[in-house]
Each structure stands twice: as structure tokens, then as C-alpha cells.
Design an enzyme around this catalytic site. Structure first.
Site, PDB file in Angstrom:
ATOM      1  N   HIS A 210       0.902  -1.327   0.206  1.00 26.89           N
ATOM      2  CA  HIS A 210      -0.033   0.049   0.019  1.00 26.89           C
ATOM      3  C   HIS A 210       0.763   1.314   0.004  1.00 26.89           C
ATOM      4  O   HIS A 210       2.138   1.204   0.252  1.00 26.89           O
ATOM      5  CB  HIS A 210      -0.964   0.120   1.329  1.00 26.89           C
ATOM      6  CG  HIS A 210      -0.057   0.232   2.308  1.00 26.89           C
ATOM      7  ND1 HIS A 210       0.559  -0.871   2.999  1.00 26.89           N
ATOM      8  CD2 HIS A 210      -0.019   1.442   3.261  1.00 26.89           C
ATOM      9  CE1 HIS A 210       1.325  -0.468   4.424  1.00 26.89           C
ATOM     10  NE2 HIS A 210       0.953   0.862   4.320  1.00 26.89           N
ATOM     11  N   ASP A 212       0.768   5.148   2.134  1.00 25.56           N
ATOM     12  CA  ASP A 212       0.026   5.816   2.995  1.00 25.56           C
ATOM     13  C   ASP A 212      -0.590   6.935   2.348  1.00 25.56           C
ATOM     14  O   ASP A 212       0.005   7.978   1.723  1.00 25.56           O
ATOM     15  CB  ASP A 212       0.975   5.950   4.116  1.00 25.56           C
ATOM     16  CG  ASP A 212       1.725   4.903   4.838  1.00 25.56           C
ATOM     17  OD1 ASP A 212       1.316   3.918   4.632  1.00 25.56           O
ATOM     18  OD2 ASP A 212       2.703   5.084   5.442  1.00 25.56           O
ATOM     19  N   ARG A 277       8.431  -8.884  15.238  1.00 29.41           N
ATOM     20  CA  ARG A 277       8.766  -7.522  14.788  1.00 29.41           C
ATOM     21  C   ARG A 277       7.835  -6.525  15.401  1.00 29.41           C
ATOM     22  O   ARG A 277       6.664  -6.806  15.478  1.00 29.41           O
ATOM     23  CB  ARG A 277       8.729  -7.639  13.204  1.00 29.41           C
ATOM     24  CG  ARG A 277       9.107  -6.224  12.622  1.00 29.41           C
ATOM     25  CD  ARG A 277       9.333  -6.374  10.974  1.00 29.41           C
ATOM     26  NE  ARG A 277       9.673  -5.253  10.661  1.00 29.41           N
ATOM     27  CZ  ARG A 277       9.123  -4.090  10.198  1.00 29.41           C
ATOM     28  NH1 ARG A 277       7.901  -3.998  10.361  1.00 29.41           N
ATOM     29  NH2 ARG A 277       9.835  -2.981   9.576  1.00 29.41           N
TER      30      ARG A 277
HETATM   31  C1  LIG Z   1      -7.220  -0.894   4.138  1.00 28.24           C
HETATM   32  C2  LIG Z   1      -7.197   0.119   4.816  1.00 28.24           C
HETATM   33  C3  LIG Z   1      -6.527   0.239   5.953  1.00 28.24           C
HETATM   34  C4  LIG Z   1      -6.398   1.715   5.940  1.00 28.24           C
HETATM   35  C5  LIG Z   1      -7.516   2.042   5.617  1.00 28.24           C
HETATM   36  C6  LIG Z   1      -7.608   1.326   4.494  1.00 28.24           C
HETATM   37  O1  LIG Z   1      -8.976   1.109   3.985  1.00 28.24           O
HETATM   38  C7  LIG Z   1      -6.915   1.900   3.312  1.00 28.24           C
HETATM   39  C8  LIG Z   1      -5.512   2.600   3.954  1.00 28.24           C
HETATM   40  C9  LIG Z   1      -5.035   2.096   5.093  1.00 28.24           C
HETATM   41  C10 LIG Z   1      -4.120   2.941   6.134  1.00 28.24           C
HETATM   42  C11 LIG Z   1      -2.493   2.724   5.337  1.00 28.24           C
HETATM   43  C12 LIG Z   1      -1.663   3.799   6.173  1.00 28.24           C
HETATM   44  C13 LIG Z   1      -1.828   3.845   7.738  1.00 28.24           C
HETATM   45  O2  LIG Z   1      -1.563   2.640   8.384  1.00 28.24           O
HETATM   46  C14 LIG Z   1      -3.594   3.731   7.989  1.00 28.24           C
HETATM   47  C15 LIG Z   1      -3.790   4.212   9.444  1.00 28.24           C
HETATM   48  C16 LIG Z   1      -3.985   4.784   7.020  1.00 28.24           C
HETATM   49  O3  LIG Z   1      -4.275   6.018   7.293  1.00 28.24           O
HETATM   50  O4  LIG Z   1      -4.423   4.410   6.031  1.00 28.24           O
HETATM   51  C17 LIG Z   1      -4.189   2.394   7.479  1.00 28.24           C
HETATM   52  C18 LIG Z   1      -5.671   2.490   7.520  1.00 28.24           C
HETATM   53  C19 LIG Z   1      -6.030   1.622   8.572  1.00 28.24           C
HETATM   54  O5  LIG Z   1      -5.404   0.787   9.131  1.00 28.24           O
HETATM   55  O6  LIG Z   1      -7.222   1.712   9.250  1.00 28.24           O
HETATM   56  O1  LIG Z   2       4.819  -2.085  10.166  1.00 28.23           O
HETATM   57  C1  LIG Z   2       5.441  -1.448   9.458  1.00 28.23           C
HETATM   58  O2  LIG Z   2       6.675  -1.948   9.453  1.00 28.23           O
HETATM   59  C2  LIG Z   2       4.775  -0.859   8.500  1.00 28.23           C
HETATM   60  C3  LIG Z   2       3.219  -0.791   8.629  1.00 28.23           C
HETATM   61  C4  LIG Z   2       2.658   0.339   7.688  1.00 28.23           C
HETATM   62  O3  LIG Z   2       3.177   0.378   6.499  1.00 28.23           O
HETATM   63  C5  LIG Z   2       1.546   0.990   8.130  1.00 28.23           C
HETATM   64  O4  LIG Z   2       1.356   0.772   9.432  1.00 28.23           O
HETATM   65  O5  LIG Z   2       0.921   1.806   7.496  1.00 28.23           O
HETATM   66 FE   LIG Z   3       2.070   2.085   5.469  1.00 29.88          FE
END
Ligand SMILES: C=C1C[C@]23C[C@@]1(O)CC[C@H]2[C@@]12CC[C@H](O)[C@@](C)(C(=O)O1)[C@H]2[C@@H]3C(=O)O
Ligand SMILES: O=C(O)CCC(=O)C(=O)O
Ligand SMILES: [Fe+2]
Length: 340
Positions: A210, A212, A277
Site C-alpha cells: 500500500h 500511506d 517484529r
Molecule cells: C485497508 C485500509 C487500512 C487503512 C485504511 C484502508 O481502507 C486503506 C488505507 C490504510 C491505511 C494505511 C496507512 C495507515 O496504516 C492507515 C492507518 C491509514 O491512514 O491508511 C491505514 C488504514 C487503517 O489501518 O485503518
Molecule cells: O509495520 C510496518 O513496518 C509498516 C506498517 C505500515 O506500513 C503501516 O502501518 O501503514
Molecule cells: Fe504504511
């Protein structure tokens, strides 16, 4: 972690065990930037352009504080499952296990996801259960405050070098009292002994690929490998662990602010089933009402905006409806005919 019943395995393992081979090569030249160097700004911009990724050593966040936070987090993750579940579900803040987001993504991970801005009362209330762990809360607040200061320095140096004026235009998005930053602690447990024979080393998906959505993310992990980034040519490389450094990742919103000059970096964690981890990540997000569009001062004459303007609220809402691996900026790209 949950007790592994056959059901859990049947339900989750097909999508967690990767079949890709050979294992990703290690990236030998991770850009390591000393913020005190006179050319730090130029190096930061080059790393963001080339990889959307770099690390900073000698960042000033105390090793003792980091170790204390890690120990508190491990103490929490070591609690009985029913106690951890009481701090969940992560919707989005709270404790989560094996599911990531609410659209069907799974990973070999348990985590705590919290607001990093307790000045927003609704977020503070939703994180309260977790922040109520007093020793964890104290360490997490202090750690986030320290990381934030490094982020401000990094963004100001990047601004100097890109010619953004005023120089604090980027950092002020995260200094905003209504900023929507969050903080996450991920724990990738060692897999249970009986399963280790079934799972090939490094082929267990901890956190799927993914980008961020925010402006910038700052990751620190213990000395266990598993974190990978995708290079611009699409190949995956493993990042050698370095528990003393902070790793910075360009997020989607930074990509838009720079009209694609910097691009968000795709990343994932393939957990090493044999060693646990732990990682902690600060995600720098602007205020919900903040309008996001390419900064005029970065656009050359006649350059067209590649994206429709959106508020962070709108982008976040759309992101949280997507699956992890989706290309979330696609919905906000302007068609060629509509660029201005
Ligand atoms: C599958 C998902 C988890 C996420 C929200 C989403 O719908 C798509 C973006 C995901 C993400 C990735 C970065 C961060 O870890 C996070 C908190 C964010 O802002 O976007 C996560 C979201 C999550 O875990 O709720
Ligand atoms: O846990 C990690 O090292 C990366 C996790 C990550 O990419 C996230 O939480 O968005
Ligand atoms: Fe991430």
C-alpha cells in the site's frame, strides 16, 4: 494473538502465505541523511524524488524513550487476548488483530491505532481506552512529540530546497491544532512453532502492499527484517533493519502537494515467521478541512495541475473505503482535457 484454531487458519492463511519467489534483494544504498549536513535539504529532496523514502540517524529522539515505549507496547501485546480485545475493535482507533481496515484486508499482525492529536476532542475520546494505559500513554505522547519535531525540521529543509515560501508552509499543515495525525504500533508475532514448517521464511504477509494516504509517515522498528519498498521500476527490495534510525515515507498527499514531483512509496511487510517484529509509525495528516492541491509556488509557468482539489476529509473518506493495495489517487487525477 488469537489462539490459532483450524478455522482461523483456513480463513486467513491462503491469502497470507505468498508464493512469490525468489525473496526480494536487500537495498544496499538506503539514503541515510544527516540533518546537520549543509546539503541535507538537497539530499532529502533527491531521496524523495528517487525513492519516496529515506532514513535519518542522529535524529534526537531518545533511545531510552523509544525502548521504554517498545517495552510498554510489548507488555500490552503480551496480555491475554480478551483484555486486548477489550481495547478494540480498531474503527479506526483501537486494538486490531489480523484484520486491517474494514474492507477485507488481513495480515499476520496485531496493532494499536491511535489519534496523535488529543486536542481534537472526538478523536481523544475514541482513543481514550488506549491512552488510559498510563505508562504506554506517557511514553507514546513523548515519543510522538519528539518525532513530530524531527518531521517539522525535515519538511522545512525540503521546503528550503524546493523553494517553497514561506518555508514552514508544509510543516504548518501538521502543526495545525486540528491536524489529523495518527500513531500506530504494529506487532508481527513469531508464528507458532507447528506452523513454522508450513510457512516459508519471509513469505508471510504481515501488512500488504500500500501507500500511506497522509503527507508523510515516520517508521521505527526493532532489529527484525521484513519491511520492503517498491522501487520506481516496480521491483520489491528489502530494507535492512536499523533500530536507531527513523525511516521516512512520502505519502499520497505529499504527492499531490508537489503535483507528482515527489511520489508516494509503495511498501509492505512480509513478516519473518521466526522472529517477532515491532514497529511504531507516526502518520502526519493535515486538518480535515484542509484543501489539498498542488502548491502554486512549485508549479512552473503553464504547468497543469494533475489532480482535482479535495479536502483531506474527502480523501481520507475515500481511502478508508478502499482496499490496501488500491491506487487511491486514481479517483482524484484530472483527465488530460480538464487540467489547468
Ligand atoms: C485497508 C485500509 C487500512 C487503512 C485504511 C484502508 O481502507 C486503506 C488505507 C490504510 C491505511 C494505511 C496507512 C495507515 O496504516 C492507515 C492507518 C491509514 O491512514 O491508511 C491505514 C488504514 C487503517 O489501518 O485503518
Ligand atoms: O509495520 C510496518 O513496518 C509498516 C506498517 C505500515 O506500513 C503501516 O502501518 O501503514
Ligand atoms: Fe504504511
Amino acid at each position: 494473538m488469537v489462539v490459532l484454531s483450524r478455522n482461523v487458519l483456513d480463513g486467513h492463511f491462503p491469502s497470507l502465505v505468498r508464493t512469490c519467489k525468489p525473496p526480494a534483494a536487500e537495498l544496499e544504498d538506503v539514503p541515510a541523511i544527516d540533518l546537520l549536513r549543509p546539503d541535507a535539504g538537497a539530499l532529502l529532496v533527491r531521496a524523495c524524488e528517487d525513492r519516496g523514502f529515506f532514513k535519518v540517524a542522529n535524529h534526537g529522539v531518545s533511545a531510552e524513550l523509544t525502548a521504554r515505549l517498545e517495552a510498554e507496547a510489548l507488555r500490552f501485546f503480551g496480555r491475554p487476548q480478551h483484555e486486548k480485545d477489550a481495547a478494540g475493535p480498531a474503527d479506526p482507533f483501537g486494538y486490531g488483530s489480523k484484520t486491517i481496515g474494514s474492507n477485507g484486508d488481513v495480515g499476520w499482525v496485531e496493532y494499536l491505532l491511535l489519534s496523535a492529536n488529543l486536542d481534537v476532542p472526538s478523536d481523544a475520546a475514541r482513543s481514550a481506552l488506549l491512552w488510559n494505559l498510563p505508562a504506554f500513554q506517557a511514553a507514546a505522547e513523548e515519543y510522538v512529540a519528539g518525532v513530530r519535531n524531527v518531521v517539522y525540521r525535515v519538511l522545512d529543509l525540503i521546503s528550503d530546497n524546493l523553494g517553497i515560501e514561506p518555508r514552514d508552509m508544509l510543516s504548518s499543515l501538521l502543526r495545525d491544532k486540528n491536524n489529523d495525525s495518527c500513531f500506530r504500533v504494529n506487532h508481527y508475532p513469531a508464528s507458532p512453532k507447528p506452523l513454522q514448517g508450513l510457512i516459508e521464511r519471509r513469505n508471510l504477509v504481515g501488512f500488504g502492499e500500500h501507500t500511506d494516504p497522509q503527507i508523510i509517515s515516520v517508521l521505527r522498528s526493532n532489529n527484525t527484517s521484513g519491511f520492503q519498498i517498491s522501487l520506481r521500476n516496480g521491483s520489491w527490495v528489502s530494507i535492512p533493519p536499523d533500530d536507531a534510525s527513523l525511516f521516512f515515507l512520502v505519502g499520497d498527499t505529499f504527492q499531490v502537494l508537489t503535483n507528482g514531483r515527489l511520489r508516494s512509496v509503495k511498501h509492505r511487510v512480509l513478516a519473518d515467521g521466526r522472529r517477532s517484529r515491532i514497529s511504531m509509525i507516526y502518520f502526519g495528516g493535515p486538518a480535515m478541512s484542509q484543501k489539498i492541491s498542488p502548491l502554486r509556488c512549485l508549479m512552473s509557468e503553464g504547468e497543469e495541475s494533475l489532480y482535482e482539489e479535495f479536502t483531506w476529509y474527502k480523501y481520507k473518506k475515500s481511502a478508508y473505503r478502499s482496499r490496501l493495495a488500491d491506487y487511491r489517487l486514481g479517483a482524484f487525477e484530472k483527465s488530460k482535457a480538464r487540467r489547468n
